[in-house]
Design an enzyme around this catalytic site. Structure first.
Site, short mmCIF file in Angstrom:
data_model
loop_
_atom_site.label_atom_id
_atom_site.label_comp_id
_atom_site.label_asym_id
_atom_site.label_seq_id
_atom_site.Cartn_x
_atom_site.Cartn_y
_atom_site.Cartn_z
N PRO A 23 3.16 8.75 8.37
CA PRO A 23 2.21 9.17 9.48
C PRO A 23 1.10 7.87 9.54
CG PRO A 23 2.35 10.90 7.97
CD PRO A 23 2.89 9.80 7.42
N PRO A 24 0.43 7.72 10.60
CA PRO A 24 -0.54 6.55 10.76
C PRO A 24 -1.58 6.76 9.77
CG PRO A 24 -0.30 7.99 12.83
CD PRO A 24 0.30 8.68 11.78
N GLY A 25 -2.16 5.48 9.44
CA GLY A 25 -3.37 5.64 8.44
C GLY A 25 -2.86 5.91 6.84
N THR A 26 -1.78 5.93 6.63
CA THR A 26 -1.54 6.21 5.17
C THR A 26 -1.33 4.90 4.36
OG1 THR A 26 0.91 6.45 5.85
CG2 THR A 26 -0.39 8.38 5.61
N LYS A 50 0.13 1.96 5.23
CA LYS A 50 1.50 1.06 5.33
C LYS A 50 1.08 -0.55 5.33
CE LYS A 50 3.01 3.59 8.93
NZ LYS A 50 1.95 4.53 8.95
N GLU A 104 9.63 28.94 6.81
CA GLU A 104 9.28 28.59 5.40
C GLU A 104 9.29 29.86 4.38
OE1 GLU A 104 8.93 25.36 4.63
OE2 GLU A 104 8.89 25.00 6.89
P1 ADP Z 1 -1.15 2.36 8.48
O1 ADP Z 1 -0.61 0.93 8.26
O2 ADP Z 1 -0.25 3.19 7.76
O3 ADP Z 1 -1.50 3.03 9.74
P2 ADP Z 1 -3.30 1.24 7.33
O4 ADP Z 1 -2.74 0.36 5.96
O5 ADP Z 1 -3.68 0.64 8.40
O6 ADP Z 1 -2.56 2.33 7.49
O7 ADP Z 1 -4.43 1.82 6.68
C1 ADP Z 1 -6.04 1.60 7.20
C2 ADP Z 1 -7.05 1.73 6.24
O8 ADP Z 1 -7.32 2.91 5.59
C3 ADP Z 1 -6.78 0.82 5.04
O9 ADP Z 1 -6.85 -0.72 5.39
C4 ADP Z 1 -7.48 1.56 3.88
O10 ADP Z 1 -8.88 1.05 4.00
C5 ADP Z 1 -7.54 2.70 4.15
N1 ADP Z 1 -6.24 3.34 3.65
C6 ADP Z 1 -5.12 3.97 4.06
N2 ADP Z 1 -4.10 4.44 3.23
C7 ADP Z 1 -4.81 4.06 1.95
C8 ADP Z 1 -4.27 4.18 0.58
N3 ADP Z 1 -2.90 4.76 0.25
N4 ADP Z 1 -5.21 3.77 -0.59
C9 ADP Z 1 -6.25 3.13 -0.21
N5 ADP Z 1 -6.85 2.95 1.07
C10 ADP Z 1 -5.90 3.42 2.22
ZN ZN Z 2 12.87 24.05 7.17
#
Ligand code: ADP
Ligand code: ZN
Length: 638
Positions: free
Chosen positions: A219-222, A224, A442
């Site tokens: 998912p977004p913001g994890t 990647k 579930e």
């Molecule tokens: P994605 O690419 O999955 O959408 P990002 O890598 O761009 O997510 O995450 C955005 C920001 O959120 C990162 O620069 C960091 O500051 C924070 N962040 C997200 N996931 C993590 C994580 N697993 N550990 C530490 N910081 C994180």
């Molecule tokens: Zn199921």
């Protein structure tokens, strides 16, 4: 002399402006003010005076002008340090004398005698002249700077249209694995890449095949992007990144040429990392293209990407990482061997992960000593790393507004609240109907997991949407620590558990939803593997028909070498087994209908229940009904 000065100024200013863009802008602004002022005061007056009816301007010598004044032919005079202008009595002719010698003091009494109006000051003239000289330079540099900035920042302008240099981000990140938390499995998957990038010769000499492409799914913001940067940071290699979505709005052909340039640069700087964010924007399945005629630009870009990935061997230390949150939409060609044949799940963090992420991000801010990050981690279930980073920052802003020296718990809690309010607005809330479906679905999984020998017991059941499109989940943890082998009855148990979700929907909701698609997919895949890979069926006996390549996300097989007839037999066998298991599962759920009703009711109420709760609900129901207990897991509680 003048000319030389000019040139010198020119050079000085050039360096000066390059080094001090802010100052340059200040000077530029000053110059504009001066122009404006001089227009209003000086030249403005001059223009009014001059343009009225002057028909002719005559260059004369200073001595001539002096003579005209003496002869009373002049009505007004304007003096600067180096010029004198005189307008004749008729007002038709303007005499201009340049290269005036040192200021002639006798001139003023002379003019006064004859009632000639005069104006001007020597100092002012000098200043005006200087400005006149420097102004064009200032303006020129101002405009030049402005354009230069635009060009380097923006879309590359006209000059950059075909070239990718400006559109590809190149950096050497100093992100380390320690900065990425809560995604341990994903980190484990990428460590070997770091070693390969650090010591490519070792691997190349051995002939070891390192994957060229790795798909980060989550998912977004994890994290990647962060993880990809950390790989580059740990290996200290250059990191080239582009976003898939930025290809789409380009002119036809530009996307493809950009991909070519991207790989060219990365190969030139190898070992290196290429990162393609939102790869689904270019890698969408061609079959599911949607609009008529498809998107030529996207297709060209995708083809170029495929060609580039096939084009370099495993002896080129370039690794392509790509990120997506919609892996199911990707064109199968992208996932084939030698391309993105490895997929790494970067999911939302659990409690420990959230705590670790919060710790990472609170390093840069001042936290009060009595802040309890565990409480924050507890209250942020379902949030991604980016949300957590945002909560810390939001709390810092709140503390700043309150003029506090440190961030306290109250700011953190307030920030959590705000982020959830924001999320509720952003994400469509799960409807009540959907919640009910998910609760029964579930519960069906959970019941089957608890009653089936060989299935892993339930740790937690949740109907909070989490991860990749899952509306709910049942978490199973194996009883023993590590399992590398699975027995046949365990695989069959998995199938029963998978079927439990759909069976529950059919029985208790009275209708089947799309929510069980993934379960059926996985149940089918297990059966297929049992027949074609593990030799666990009568259909093929011990004959291995497929070579496994990847089991992740339902994984594909490299080779399926069997006859058409065999394929039909396999299909028939899978179908028959699924039907048989499904009937059995439905029968079981009907026998335990009261337990399912109870579980769903509790789930709808509190959204998350522990495995122990599931077991006690089942036990209670069995007692109530006077049934013998069929609970399969009576060992230690988890
Ligand atoms: P994605 O690419 O999955 O959408 P990002 O890598 O761009 O997510 O995450 C955005 C920001 O959120 C990162 O620069 C960091 O500051 C924070 N962040 C997200 N996931 C993590 C994580 N697993 N550990 C530490 N910081 C994180
Ligand atoms: Zn199921």
């Amino acid at each position: 002399m003048n000319n030389q000065n000019n040139k010198k100024n020119d050079n000085n200013n050039n360096n000066f402006f390059n080094d001090n863009p802010m100052l340059a802008f200040g000077i530029f602004a000053l110059a504009m003010i001066i122009i404006f002022k001089s227009l209003v005061n000086d030249d403005g007056l001059n223009n009014i005076m001059g343009d009225q009816k002057i028909a002719k301007t005559e260059k004369v010598k200073y001595s001539d002008i002096k003579q005209y004044i003496k002869d009373d032919k002049v009505q007004s005079v304007k003096i600067t340090s180096s010029t004198i202008e005189a307008i004749d009595k008729s007002g038709n002719i303007k005499f201009i004398a340049q290269n005036v010698p040192a200021f002639d003091e006798k001139l003023i009494p002379l003019m006064e005698e004859r009632n000639i109006t005069y104006e001007g000051r020597i100092g002012e003239g000098l200043m005006a002249e200087l400005i006149g000289m420097l102004l064009p330079i200032f303006i020129f540099f101002g405009i030049w700077l402005f354009l230069a900035k635009k060009m380097s920042k923006g879309m590359g302008g006209i000059l950059g249209a075909g070239r990718a240099d400006k559109l590809i981000n190149s950096e050497k990140p100093n992100v380390k694995f320690d900065d990425v938390q809560g995604v341990q499995e994903a980190k484990d998957e990428v460590v070997e890449i770091v070693d390969f990038l650090k010591f490519p010769e070792r691997y190349i000499e051995l002939g070891a095949k390192i994957p060229k492409g790795l798909l980060l799914v989550g998912p977004p913001g994890t994290g990647k992007t962060l993880l990809a940067k950390a790989v580059a940071g740990e290996a200290s290699v250059p990191f080239f990144s582009v976003s898939g979505s930025s290809f789409i709005e380009m002119f036809v052909g530009v996307g493809a040429s950009r991909v070519r340039d991207l790989f060219e640069q990365a190969k030139k700087d190898a070992p290196s990392i290429i990162f393609i964010d939102e790869i689904d924007a270019i890698g969408k399945s061609r079959a599911s293209g949607g609009q008529m005629g498809g998107n030529d630009e996207r297709e060209q870009t995708l083809n170029q990407l495929l060609a580039e990935m096939d084009g370099f061997g495993t002896d080129t230390p370039v690794i392509v990482l790509a990120a997506t949150n919609r892996p199911e939409t990707l064109d199968a060609a992208l996932l084939r061997a030698g391309r993105f044949d490895r997929q790494v799940l970067v999911d939302k963090p659990d409690f420990d992960g959230r705590l670790a992420i919060l710790k990472v991000h609170s390093k840069d801010v001042k936290l009060s000593e009595n802040v309890d990050l565990e409480i924050v981690a507890k209250q942020t279930a379902g949030l991604a790393g980016a949300d957590l980073a945002n909560i810390i920052n939001e709390a810092a802003l709140l503390a700043g507004r309150l003029n506090k020296k440190v961030i306290e718990q109250s700011e953190l809690l307030e920030a959590i609240e705000r982020s959830f309010v924001g999320l509720e607005k952003k994400n469509r809330k799960v409807s009540e109907v959907e919640k009910r479906i998910v609760a029964y679905h579930e519960s069906g999984h959970a019941l089957m997991a608890e009653l089936t020998k060989g299935a892993t017991r339930v740790t937690k059941v949740s109907i909070i949407p989490r991860g990749l499109g899952a509306l709910g989940y049942t978490l199973h943890l194996p009883d023993e620590e590590d399992r590398f082998l699975k027995q046949k009855h365990e695989l069959m148990a998995e199938i029963d558990v998978f079927l439990g979700g759909r069976a529950a929907e059919e029985i208790f909701i009275g209708e089947i939803s799309t929510g069980a698609g993934n379960d059926l997919d996985r149940a089918t895949a297990i059966l297929k593997d049992m027949i074609t890979v593990y030799g666990m069926s009568d259909v093929a006996g011990l004959m291995v028909l497929s070579r496994r390549q990847s089991s992740f996300l339902g994984g594909g097989h490299i080779s399926n070498d069997f006859s058409e007839k065999m394929a039909q037999d396999i299909d028939a066998n899978i179908k028959a087994t699924l039907t048989e298991r499904y009937e059995f599962v439905k029968k079981t759920l009907k026998e335990y209908d009261g337990a399912i009703e109870k579980m769903a009711e509790v789930l709808l109420d509190v959204e998350v229940i522990e495995g122990s709760t599931v077991r006690s609900i089942i036990e209670e129901y069995e007692k109530e009904q006077g049934m013998e207990s069929r609970l399969a897991h009576t060992k230690k509680e988890v």
